[in-house]
Design an enzyme around this catalytic site. Structure first.
Site, PDB file in Angstrom:
ATOM      1  N   THR B 204       0.770  -1.217   0.000  1.00 25.16           N
ATOM      2  CA  THR B 204       0.000   0.000   0.000  1.00 25.16           C
ATOM      3  C   THR B 204       0.813   1.285   0.000  1.00 25.16           C
ATOM      4  OG1 THR B 204      -1.421  -1.272   1.471  1.00 25.16           O
ATOM      5  CG2 THR B 204      -2.005   0.999   1.146  1.00 25.16           C
ATOM      6  N   ARG B 232      -9.056 -11.740  -3.892  1.00 30.08           N
ATOM      7  CA  ARG B 232      -8.924 -11.311  -2.503  1.00 30.08           C
ATOM      8  C   ARG B 232      -8.943  -9.785  -2.426  1.00 30.08           C
ATOM      9  NH1 ARG B 232      -4.782  -7.994   0.327  1.00 30.08           N
ATOM     10  NH2 ARG B 232      -4.837  -8.546   2.517  1.00 30.08           N
ATOM     11  N   ILE B 233      -9.774  -9.283  -1.526  1.00 27.29           N
ATOM     12  CA  ILE B 233      -9.840  -7.848  -1.285  1.00 27.29           C
ATOM     13  C   ILE B 233      -9.255  -7.578   0.086  1.00 27.29           C
ATOM     14  CG2 ILE B 233     -11.441  -5.922  -0.860  1.00 27.29           C
ATOM     15  CD1 ILE B 233     -13.221  -7.059  -3.070  1.00 27.29           C
ATOM     16  N   GLY B 234      -8.408  -6.574   0.199  1.00 25.77           N
ATOM     17  CA  GLY B 234      -7.781  -6.220   1.471  1.00 25.77           C
ATOM     18  C   GLY B 234      -8.431  -4.994   2.072  1.00 25.77           C
ATOM     19  N   ASP B 235      -7.692  -4.305   2.920  1.00 25.76           N
ATOM     20  CA  ASP B 235      -8.270  -3.170   3.631  1.00 25.76           C
ATOM     21  C   ASP B 235      -8.293  -1.886   2.835  1.00 25.76           C
ATOM     22  OD1 ASP B 235      -5.293  -3.358   4.096  1.00 25.76           O
ATOM     23  OD2 ASP B 235      -5.721  -1.335   4.847  1.00 25.76           O
ATOM     24  N   GLY B 255      -0.396  -2.282   6.089  1.00 29.16           N
ATOM     25  CA  GLY B 255       0.091  -3.373   6.919  1.00 29.16           C
ATOM     26  C   GLY B 255      -0.714  -4.621   6.640  1.00 29.16           C
ATOM     27  N   GLU B 256      -0.917  -5.423   7.659  1.00 22.73           N
ATOM     28  CA  GLU B 256      -1.668  -6.663   7.472  1.00 22.73           C
ATOM     29  C   GLU B 256      -3.145  -6.311   7.265  1.00 22.73           C
ATOM     30  OE1 GLU B 256      -0.453  -8.813  11.002  1.00 22.73           O
ATOM     31  OE2 GLU B 256       1.020  -9.910   9.796  1.00 22.73           O
ATOM     32  N   GLY B 257      -3.580  -6.484   6.044  1.00 23.91           N
ATOM     33  CA  GLY B 257      -4.932  -6.068   5.661  1.00 23.91           C
ATOM     34  C   GLY B 257      -6.010  -6.642   6.548  1.00 23.91           C
TER      35      GLY B 257
END
Lengths: 324, 333
Positions: B204, B232-235, B255-257
C-alpha cells in the site's frame, strides 16, 4: 443477561398499503426464521452458527433480497454479497459478486475459516466456492419474475431502484427511488455474552455490474465485537459513509452509550429514509431502529419478549425497540 | 499550532531491516518528490481531495512501491489493484477493487465517487466503467516488475517451507532442504502476513491532507498481498478500514490487511477523537496499541487543525510529512 436474537429483511419505503398477498409470506418467513434462531439458541448453538443458519433461511426465501429473490443488476444478472463476523475474536468473512452460490453467507464463513483472507470477490470467490464444494446452481435459479419486473420498471424510470416493495410509478411522489430496501441480516448473543452478526444481499435493483454495497464491508453493514453485534440495511452508499455498524459499537465503547442510545444516535445521523439496523448487546438487549417508512424485522429475548413487525409499532406504550 | 495545511504520505508498513541502503535511498527520494509536489500544490491553495489524488497517482506510477506499477502479484502472477479515496467534507467516498488494466486506480476510485451513483465498483464492472470514462488503460503486464516475479516465487516457496532468501537460488526455484529461519538481531523471525519480512512486500501507498481551509481528505492504493488468492480484497478499498476522512481528520493505513479490517483501524482513529475526545496523536497511538492485537500495521493521519500524526507497530514504515510551518521529513525506521 440472557440470549437474544434479532433479524431483518430490509428497511425502506414499505408502503402501508402493501397488499396482504405480499405481506403475509414475508411475515411468515420472519416468524419461521425467528423460531429457528430461538430454537438454536435454546439448544446452546454458538451465535455464529445461529446467525448463519437464520441468514441461510432468509437467503433461500424468494421474497427477500438475498440468495434466491435477489434483485438484478442493470445487465439482468444477480451479484450477491454477504458478510459474517464473530464478536469474540473479531474474525470475519465476506464475499461479493457471486452468481451461482446458493448461500453466500456460508461461503463468507468459509472465507473466514478456510483462507488466510477476509474478503473474496467475483471470479476468485466463485472459484473458491467450487474448491469448497458448496452448493451452486445455475444463475437463473436466483432470478424471480418479480425481480425481472422490478428491473424493467427501474430501467423505464431510468433509476437505480432500491424500494422493491412497490413498482416505481412515473410520477411517483416517493423520493428519487433511492430509498433502499433489501438485505437480510441476523444478530445474536448467547447467555455467555458471545456475539455474532451476519448480513446478505443482492444489492440494488439496476445497480451497475460490479457495484459493491455496505453489506460486505466490515464496519458498515456488518460488525460484531465484545460489546454488540450489528447488521444494517438501507442505502448502501449512506451506510458506508456513516460506518453504521462500527459506530454503534464505538459509541458504546468510547462514549459509554447503551445499545439503544448508540443505535438510535447512529440511525438519526444518517439522512432520513436511508437506514435501519438490528443490534444486540453482550447483556442480551435488543434494538431495531430505522429511519425509513418500515423495516421487516423480528426479535426475541430469553426473558420472553418477542416481536415481528414491519412498520413502527403503534405508540400504545410499546416502542419498537423496547425489551419488555 | 492551529490551522495551516499539512500532508503525510506512506509507502507501506513492515520494512525488511536488511533492506539494502540503495533501496532505502530510492524510497526516500520518491517520498520526498511526492511531498514536495503535494506541498507546492497546497501552498498554491489546492484542495485536499485533489492533492491526495495527485500524490497517490505519483506513488502508483513509480514502481518502487506496491501500488500501480510495482504491485504485488496474485498467486496466478497477475496484478489486481485496489484503491479508495474519501473527502472529509461530506464524507463522500469512492473505491475500486480487482483493477487490472487501469493505470491509476486512485483516479478511477475518484470517478466512481463523482460520476457513478455508487461508492464501490470492482472487477469487470469497474473495468467497464473505466473504459466508458475513457481513463488511461494499459495491458496487465505494464504493472508487473521482474523483481515482483522473483518475490512471488519466494513467497510461494515460503508458504510451504521457510528458507534464507539471501542465498542466491540455484535453478528455477529451489528450497534448500537445510533451510533455516531468517532471524533478525533479536533472534526472532520477523513475519508479516504469514511471510518472512525479507520477502514481504510492504503493502500500500497512501496520502492524507488537510488543506488551508481545514478540509481533510485521504487516499490509499495497493496491489495487495503477494501471492494472494485471486479475488482477494484487502483493507485499502474498504472505507473505515484502510481509508477514512471526516471533518476532524483523515487517515490512511497500511500493513496486514486482515488485521486492519478486523479493527476498522481508520474509522477508529476518528471515532476515538469524536467519541472519546482524544487528540489526533493520542487517537493514533491508542488505535495502534490497543486495536491491532497480534496484527501488524501502521497509519498516517492529519487533523483539521493542521496536525500530523503517524504510528506503527511494525519494523519501519516508509513515510513522510510536510506542514505549512515548514516541517518536511521522511523516515523509514
Amino acid at each position: 443477561m440472557g440470549w437474544a436474537i434479532a433479524l431483518h429483511g430490509g428497511a425502506g419505503d414499505i408502503p402501508f398499503s402493501l397488499p396482504e398477498e405480499r405481506r403475509a409470506p414475508r411475515e411468515a418467513t420472519l416468524r419461521h426464521c425467528l423460531d429457528l434462531g430461538v430454537a438454536a439458541l435454546r439448544a446452546n448453538r454458538p451465535p455464529l452458527d445461529v446467525v448463519e443458519l437464520v441468514v441461510r433461511e432468509l437467503e433461500n426465501s424468494p421474497c427477500y433480497n438475498a440468495g434466491k429473490g435477489s434483485v438484478l443488476t442493470t445487465a439482468g444478472t444477480v451479484e450477491m454479497e454477504a458478510c459474517i463476523m464473530d464478536g469474540n475474536t473479531n474474525n470475519c468473512g465476506a464475499v461479493s459478486g457471486l452468481s451461482t452460490v446458493v448461500n453466500a453467507i456460508s461461503l463468507a464463513r468459509l472465507v473466514m475459516e478456510k483462507t488466510p483472507h477476509i474478503y473474496l470477490a467475483f471470479d476468485g470467490a466463485e472459484a473458491f466456492a467450487r474448491e469448497q464444494g458448496v452448493e451452486i446452481m445455475d444463475p437463473s435459479h436466483f432470478i424471480t419474475p418479480e425481480n425481472i419486473e422490478r428491473l424493467k420498471n427501474a430501467k423505464e424510470a431510468n433509476r437505480v431502484q432500491i424500494d422493491y416493495t412497490q413498482p416505481i410509478k412515473a410520477n411517483s411522489t416517493n423520493d428519487q427511488g433511492d430509498s433502499q430496501i433489501g438485505t437480510v441480516g441476523c444478530v445474536a448473543v448467547d447467555n455467555h455474552g458471545n456475539l455474532a452478526s451476519a448480513t446478505s444481499t443482492g444489492g440494488l435493483v439496476n445497480k451497475m455490474v460490479g457495484r459493491i454495497g455496505d453489506t460486505p464491508i466490515i464496519g458498515s453493514g456488518t460488525y460484531a465485537n465484545p460489546f454488540c453485534a450489528v447488521s444494517a440495511t438501507g442505502k448502501g452508499e449512506s451506510i458506508i459513509r456513516a460506518t453504521v455498524a462500527r459506530d454503534v459499537a464505538a459509541l458504546m465503547e468510547y462514549k459509554g452509550l447503551s445499545l439503544k442510545e448508540a443505535a438510535a444516535y447512529v440511525v438519526e445521523k444518517v439522512p432520513k429514509g436511508n437506514v435501519g439496523l438490528v443490534a444486540v448487546s453482550a447483556n442480551g438487549e435488543v434494538t431495531m431502529p430505522f429511519n425509513t417508512t418500515g423495516m421487516f424485522r423480528a426479535c426475541a429475548t430469553e426473558e420472553g419478549y418477542s416481536e415481528i413487525a414491519i412498520w413502527p409499532v403503534d405508540s400504545n406504550g410499546i416502542s419498537e425497540d423496547s425489551q419488555k | 499550532m492551529v490551522g495551516g495545511w499539512a500532508i503525510a504520505v506512506h509507502g507501506g508498513a513492515g520494512v525488511d531491516p536488511a533492506l539494502p541502503v540503495e533501496r532505502q535511498e530510492e524510497a526516500r527520494r520518491v517520498l520526498v518528490r511526492c511531498l514536495t509536489a503535494g506541498a507546492a500544490a497546497l501552498r498554491a491553495g489546492a484542495l485536499a481531495l485533489d492533492v491526495v489524488e495527485m500524490v497517490v497517482r505519483e506513488l502508483e506510477t513509480d514502481p518502487v512501491f506496491n501500488s500501480g506499477r510495482g504491485s504485488a502479484l496474485t498467486r496466478k502472477g497477475t496484478v489486481e489493484m485496489e484503491a479508495s479515496i474519501m473527502d472529509g467534507r461530506g464524507r463522500r467516498c469512492g473505491a475500486v477493487s480487482g483493477i487490472s488494466t487501469v493505470k491509476n486506480p486512485v483516479s478511477l476510485a475518484r470517478l466512481v465517487m463523482e460520476r457513478s451513483p455508487h461508492s464501490y465498483l470492482a472487477f469487470d464492472g469497474a473495468e467497464d466503467f473505466a473504459r466508458k470514462q475513457g481513463v488511461e488503460m494499459v495491458d496487465n503486464s505494464y504493472f508487473i516488475t521482474e523483481e515482483n516475479l522473483g518475490m512471488l516465487k519466494l513467497a510461494k516457496a515460503a508458504n510451504s517451507i521457510m528458507f534464507d532468501y539471501r542465498v542466491p537460488l540455484t535453478g528455477a526455484d529451489t528450497c534448500r532442504a537445510s533451510a533455516g529461519l531468517v532471524a533478525d538481531v533479536g533472534g526472532e523471525m520477523q513475519m508479516m502476513n504469514g511471510l518472512p519480512i525479507s520477502i514481504y512486500a510492504p503493502e500500500t501507498v497512501g496520502c492524507v491532507v488537510v488543506d488551508s481551509a481545514g478540509r481533510c481528505a485521504a487516499a490509499t492504493s495497493t496491489g495487495g498481498l503477494m501471492n494472494k488468492m485471486n479475488g482477494r480484497i484487502g483493507d485499502s478499498p474498504l472505507i473505515g478500514s484502510g481509508t477514512y476522512a471526516c471533518d476532524a481528520c483523515a487517515v490512511s493505513c497500511t500493513g496486514e490487511g486482515e488485521a486492519i479490517i478486523r479493527s476498522t483501524l481508520a474509522r477508529d482513529v476518528a471515532a476515538l477523537m469524536e467519541y472519546k475526545g482524544l487528540g489526533l496523536q493520542e487517537a493514533v497511538d491508542y488505535a495502534v496499541k490497543e486495536r491491532l492485537d497480534e496484527g501488524k500495521a501502521g497509519l498516517i493521519a492529519v487533523g483539521r487543525n493542521g496536525e500530523v500524526a503517524m504510528g506503527f507497530n511494525t519494523v519501519g514504515m516508509f513515510r513522510g510529512c510536510a506542514t505549512e510551518e515548514g516541517l518536511m521529513e521522511v523516515a523509514i525506521w
